[in-house]
Design an enzyme around this catalytic site. Sequence first.
Site, PDB file in Angstrom:
ATOM      1  N   ASP A   1      -6.042  -3.736  -2.015  1.00  0.00           N
ATOM      2  CA  ASP A   1      -4.942  -3.303  -1.155  1.00  0.00           C
ATOM      3  C   ASP A   1      -4.241  -4.473  -0.463  1.00  0.00           C
ATOM      4  O   ASP A   1      -4.886  -5.354   0.104  1.00  0.00           O
ATOM      5  CB  ASP A   1      -5.513  -2.357  -0.091  1.00  0.00           C
ATOM      6  CG  ASP A   1      -4.462  -1.519   0.604  1.00  0.00           C
ATOM      7  OD1 ASP A   1      -3.455  -2.086   1.046  1.00  0.00           O
ATOM      8  OD2 ASP A   1      -4.671  -0.301   0.699  1.00  0.00           O
TER       9      ASP A   1
ATOM     10  N   SER B   1       0.830  -1.199   0.000  1.00  0.00           N
ATOM     11  CA  SER B   1       0.000   0.000   0.000  1.00  0.00           C
ATOM     12  C   SER B   1       0.874   1.263   0.000  1.00  0.00           C
ATOM     13  O   SER B   1       1.666   1.457  -0.915  1.00  0.00           O
ATOM     14  CB  SER B   1      -0.949  -0.044   1.192  1.00  0.00           C
ATOM     15  OG  SER B   1      -2.011   0.861   1.031  1.00  0.00           O
TER      16      SER B   1
END
Length: 315
Positions: free
Chosen positions: A200, A90
């Site tokens: 993510d 991320s």
Amino acid sequence: MRAMRPPRSMRLLACGATLVVASAGGCATVGVEFPHLAEPTQAPARPAVAGRPKVALALGSGGTRGFAHVGVIKALEAAGIRPDLIVGTSAGSVVSALYAAGYDSRELEALDVEPLSLLDIALLDGGKVRGLALQSFINRRLEGRAIEALPREFAAVATRASDGAMTIFNRGNARLAVRASSAMRWRFIWPVIAGETYIDGVDASPVPIRAARRLGADVVIAVNVIVRRDRMNENTRWRGYYEYRLRMIDEEARDADVVIHPDTGESAGLSADYRRQVIAAAEAATREQLGRIKAAIAAKTRLAATLQRQAAGSS
């Protein structure tokens, strides 16, 4: 060729669990596609240099807390420690990609904060973030290069939406790999890669320690920028979420040589003051761990040298 440097007017902004970048003049224009770049995938890791350990830096998720990663890099550079492999999840994947491309801590630290209004919101798709501004930025700053063409070995960790499996992208299209790693479940439009949808990386590996091991790391320096337990209380917003993520990280941290967990505050911020605060906190936290980091590298260096001698003797 060394990557082009971003101008000091470049703005780094954040949303949820990802960092998104835009130019000073407004939201980054979505770039054209580069069909010559293969879709990101996992491939065999680069081999370690004979006689010395492969040192990895694993940078975790955390939204604007991800600015702290710059402080870690700053302290490691000052100590002469330059990782061979950089793996990010991320927000960590954004910093990892830039660092692997040749941007040093001074250049990363020079970036300024920009308001959230510069995010590329898709008004006709529930107001979700497209992620194309981030994708375009990564492509421009890496000059369209594939992951394997970067000076340092780099990998981005994403989550396969169909089964929640951790996926390592260390070959192919770098900008799409970072976009997938940063596609927060509830806020982003999920990218599709080779027929699979990805979200993510935080859902599978908030701090990508095991990914670094799978890529052959002998020493793993992990960075956890999620709020620390000693900063939470019963009124902390999203406390249950953070506690869940911290338990995930605790389990994976067993595979790390050193875990750096700077104080990024109870609440993340967007201001330049917050950015400076977390960079300084991470730099200090890393300096405190330098003894352990150097000891781990020294021990693995001795082992690598021994194995090299043994291999030479048996040949």
